[in-house]
Design a protein around this motif. Structure first.
Motif, PDB file in Angstrom:
ATOM      1  N   HIS A 171       0.310  -8.867   2.247  1.00  0.00           N
ATOM      2  CA  HIS A 171       0.573  -9.427   3.513  1.00  0.00           C
ATOM      3  C   HIS A 171      -0.532  -9.405   4.592  1.00  0.00           C
ATOM      4  O   HIS A 171      -0.624  -9.883   5.464  1.00  0.00           O
ATOM      5  N   LYS A 172      -1.587  -8.474   4.148  1.00  0.00           N
ATOM      6  CA  LYS A 172      -2.614  -8.343   5.302  1.00  0.00           C
ATOM      7  C   LYS A 172      -3.626  -9.037   4.619  1.00  0.00           C
ATOM      8  O   LYS A 172      -4.823  -8.855   5.422  1.00  0.00           O
ATOM      9  N   ALA A 222      -6.002  -1.112   2.644  1.00  0.00           N
ATOM     10  CA  ALA A 222      -5.217  -1.994   3.365  1.00  0.00           C
ATOM     11  C   ALA A 222      -5.753  -2.815   4.483  1.00  0.00           C
ATOM     12  O   ALA A 222      -5.409  -4.106   4.709  1.00  0.00           O
ATOM     13  N   GLN A 223      -6.632  -2.033   5.138  1.00  0.00           N
ATOM     14  CA  GLN A 223      -7.042  -2.849   6.313  1.00  0.00           C
ATOM     15  C   GLN A 223      -8.679  -3.378   5.984  1.00  0.00           C
ATOM     16  O   GLN A 223      -9.421  -3.841   6.891  1.00  0.00           O
ATOM     17  N   THR A 264      -8.870   6.396   3.981  1.00  0.00           N
ATOM     18  CA  THR A 264      -8.726   4.679   4.213  1.00  0.00           C
ATOM     19  C   THR A 264     -10.302   4.247   4.258  1.00  0.00           C
ATOM     20  O   THR A 264     -11.299   5.089   4.734  1.00  0.00           O
ATOM     21  N   HIS A 287      -3.320   6.127   8.201  1.00  0.00           N
ATOM     22  CA  HIS A 287      -2.019   5.652   8.317  1.00  0.00           C
ATOM     23  C   HIS A 287      -0.986   6.542   7.739  1.00  0.00           C
ATOM     24  O   HIS A 287      -1.076   7.319   7.112  1.00  0.00           O
ATOM     25  N   ALA A 304       1.300   6.158   5.879  1.00  0.00           N
ATOM     26  CA  ALA A 304       1.372   5.762   4.558  1.00  0.00           C
ATOM     27  C   ALA A 304       0.623   6.973   3.740  1.00  0.00           C
ATOM     28  O   ALA A 304       0.832   6.844   2.477  1.00  0.00           O
ATOM     29  N   SER A 343      -2.345  -4.235   0.397  1.00  0.00           N
ATOM     30  CA  SER A 343      -1.038  -5.078   0.662  1.00  0.00           C
ATOM     31  C   SER A 343      -1.360  -6.435   0.752  1.00  0.00           C
ATOM     32  O   SER A 343      -1.947  -6.867   1.354  1.00  0.00           O
ATOM     33  N   SER A 385       0.798  -1.161   0.106  1.00  0.00           N
ATOM     34  CA  SER A 385      -0.115  -0.152   0.066  1.00  0.00           C
ATOM     35  C   SER A 385       0.929   1.427  -0.062  1.00  0.00           C
ATOM     36  O   SER A 385       0.440   2.148  -0.635  1.00  0.00           O
ATOM     37  N   THR A 386       1.968   1.264   0.768  1.00  0.00           N
ATOM     38  CA  THR A 386       2.697   2.260   0.829  1.00  0.00           C
ATOM     39  C   THR A 386       3.176   2.828  -0.456  1.00  0.00           C
ATOM     40  O   THR A 386       3.320   4.157  -0.927  1.00  0.00           O
ATOM     41  N   ASP A 440      -7.707   3.675   0.515  1.00  0.00           N
ATOM     42  CA  ASP A 440      -6.816   2.866   0.813  1.00  0.00           C
ATOM     43  C   ASP A 440      -7.380   1.526   1.492  1.00  0.00           C
ATOM     44  O   ASP A 440      -8.057   1.598   2.634  1.00  0.00           O
ATOM     45  N   ASN A 487      -6.711   1.757  10.590  1.00  0.00           N
ATOM     46  CA  ASN A 487      -5.860   0.577  11.216  1.00  0.00           C
ATOM     47  C   ASN A 487      -5.645   0.882  12.734  1.00  0.00           C
ATOM     48  O   ASN A 487      -5.474  -0.244  13.437  1.00  0.00           O
TER      49      ASN A 487
END
Ligand code: PLP
Length: 600
Positions: free
Chosen positions: A421-422, A398-399, A367, A319, A321, A419, A290-291, A396, A371
């Motif tokens: 990995h999330k 990501a979460q 977002t 975040h 980011a 991302s 995401s960053t 965003d 997060n």
């Protein structure tokens, strides 16, 4: 498994699907053989209820609990597939709609003390609080199954399938897996051919090898999912498979392995496209996370289009980011960064957002899920408002992606980032989704191989998206691993995951909020996955360390979201965060540990 195995009650696998009455008989024989048999209190004992077990199924002892109110007005919100069954009603396994729902969870006015195979709720019982009784905070009945128990039983039955070939979630979805199993109905989500899914967390947990780890002599409780999620075996295996059978650079060679690697990589892009409901795979750019995706937009589109005096709006929830790249751009180009405030529950104040929007607003970036607090923002509405003001919008995700359905067409965001990995995928891989026309009209941010169509010393012609933004050799294997993670999520169903996690969130919220001295940070009506708190008299790092001594992993700190924590008057918080493999029993361990710490 052989269909003629003499240990299997007749016709269990007739026609490739379990025969309902045989399955019911099998299950009931098993449960009857358990120590204590059917608990009388459950009212499901065939002897006490007169249920005909030849045609009627029941639930295992530890799934049968008194249940408590859920939802507004104590009435569970019935989904399209929900069938509400009264406590004690016979469950007819041959009836597709009733057979696959835990009737106790779906009983109007009652929800269980504990769900998902975690057994009873010691916390709820001990502290007379929490997932408690008369104060529901909303929610839905949980789909729950007795698959785990049935699976235990089946494990004891001789089978013609060699060990190691029992199906797991990862079995399917990548080249070379090719198992065909008559155990298909023991997947974490089993519809029994009816199309009605239910969720078996114990089965899900078996897909995540790391959950068997012990920390300080205790079973690991992973409640740091907002930082990163654990990986199912299917993702781990997929990465190995790539390096063992496919590894090559992509796009640029005629040999076999280049073709395999390219197919795998582009196949993953297609999976992401479908996962996000994007219009085309060309809209999916692989990045580090995401960053990097946000920096990409700032340094390509932002660099190209924003002028002195233009305004960028972000929210207070962001975040770092989604703050720092815009701040850097603002400083460089004399832009103004404006921030949407949040209320005391951590919810975006839409009226204030409306006031910030104006002719100078060129970009809104916010977002979908915070997060630090878990707040779900009204993203669709916020996108709409930004577009009405003529601004572009970056969301965003990501979460969000591991908890809820992402649909970039419905959301209508111009860019969407997340991302890998999330969402149970590898680190070092992530996604920028952008509308195709917009991507193709945007200057690249990095130059090099792969992103060009022609180069002379005088001039370079760029490729269209996605190659345009994928200069150099990317993270090929991890993109493929992300594809496997998406397969995994799809196999279970993101809606079911969201529903289960919502239940866990409520369960945990109810228990934590009653701990004396514990203050929850972030109490939005719409939340996902995160429980942030501070404990009076304790530094957050000390709480984190104390929990770690008990095998419980939570994050304590500022979560890369200092502005929002400061909005609530704190510099850091303790942040347990949830994923699909967490259980009520784990929440109980967390609550017990915090209470013990408090009482020391
Ligand atoms: N946005 C949000 C909401 C996050 O929670 C995170 C990470 O925690 C990020 C962006 C940055 O993600 P990554 O570090 O994977 O690039």
């Amino acid at each position: 498994m052989s269909t003629t195995d003499s240990n299997i009650p007749g016709n269990l696998y007739a026609g490739g699907a379990p025969d309902a009455s045989a399955l019911g008989k099998l299950a009931n024989e098993f449960f009857a053989a358990l120590p204590g048999g059917f608990p009388a209190s459950a009212g499901m004992n065939p002897a006490s209820t007169g249920i005909n077990l030849g045609a009627v199924g029941s639930l295992p002892g530890n799934a049968i609990r008194d249940v408590q109110p859920v939802g507004p007005g104590n009435q569970p919100a019935a989904g399209k597939n929900d069938v509400l069954v009264q406590h004690g009603d016979p469950v007819d396994l041959s009836h597709p709609q009733t057979a696959l729902h835990d009737p106790h969870l779906a009983t109007p006015g009652r929800i269980p003390e504990s769900v998902a195979g975690s057994g009873i709720s010691p916390s709820a019982a001990r502290y007379k609080s929490g997932a408690d009784r008369d104060k529901p905070i909303g929610g839905q009945p949980m789909p729950y199954s007795f698959e785990s128990e049935l699976q235990e039983l089946l494990r004891a039955i001789p089978t013609s399938i060699p060990q190691g070939q029992l199906p797991h979630m990862g079995g399917a979805g990548f080249p070379g897996s090719g198992h065909a199993s008559s155990f298909y109905f023991l997947n974490p989500v089993f519809s029994g051919g009816t199309g009605i899914p239910f969720f078996d967390v114990n089965r899900v947990r078996q897909d995540f090898p790391i959950l068997k780890e012990r920390v300080n002599g205790l079973p690991l409780v992973w409640l740091d999912n907002a930082a990163t999620t654990q990986k199912p075996k299917s993702v781990i295996d997929r990465l190995s498979y790539f390096y063992e059978h496919e590894n090559s650079n992509i796009h640029r060679a005629a040999h076999e392995l280049a073709a395999r690697a390219t197919d795998a990589y582009e196949g993953a892009r297609k999976k992401v496209q479908q996962f996000l409901n994007a219009s085309s795979p060309n809209e999916i750019v692989f990045v580090r996370g995401s960053t990097e995706a946000i920096n990409l937009v700032a340094q390509s589109w932002g660099e190209q289009h924003l002028r002195s005096g233009d305004e960028i709006i972000i929210s207070w929830l962001e975040h770092h980011a989604n703050i720092v790249p815009w701040q850097q751009l603002a400083a460089k180009k004399d832009l103004k960064l404006r921030v949407i405030p949040v209320d005391d529950d951590g919810q975006v104040i839409l009226e204030e957002y409306a006031k910030l929007l104006g002719p100078r607003t060129k970009l809104v970036s916010f977002t979908q899920v915070s997060n630090a607090l878990g707040t779900i923002t009204p993203a669709k509405k916020m996108v709409e408002m930004a577009h009405q003001a003529g601004a572009k919008v970056l969301v965003d995700g990501a979460q969000a992606v591991s908890h809820m359905r992402a649909d970039v067409q419905a959301l209508n965001s111009d860019w969407y980032v997340f991302s890998g990995h999330k969402v149970f995928g590898p680190t070092g891989i992530g996604v920028l989704h952008g509308k195709e026309e917009l991507l193709n009209a945007t200057q690249p941010w990095q130059g090099g191989g792969n992103m060009i169509s022609d180069v002379t010393f005088e001039h370079t012609k760029y490729q269209n998206a996605p190659s345009r933004f994928e200069a150099g050799t990317g993270n090929i294997a991890d993109a493929v691993g992300l594809g496997a993670a998406i397969d995994y999520v799809n196999r279970i169903g993101i809606d079911l995951i969201g529903q289960y996690e919502h239940y866990l969130l409520e369960y945990a919220t109810n228990l934590l909020k009653d701990i004396p001295g514990l203050r929850l940070i972030g109490t939005a009506k719409e939340k996902a996955g995160v429980l942030s708190f501070v404990l009076a008299g304790f530094r957050t790092e000390d709480v984190g360390a104390a929990l770690s001594r008990e095998g419980i992993a939570v994050r304590s700190g500022h979560h890369c979201a200092q502005p929002i924590l400061r909005r609530f008057g704190v510099e850091s918080s303790v942040r347990p965060s949830l994923a699909l493999y967490n259980t009520c029993a784990e929440i109980d361990r967390l609550v017990d540990a915090v209470r013990r710490l408090k009482n020391r």
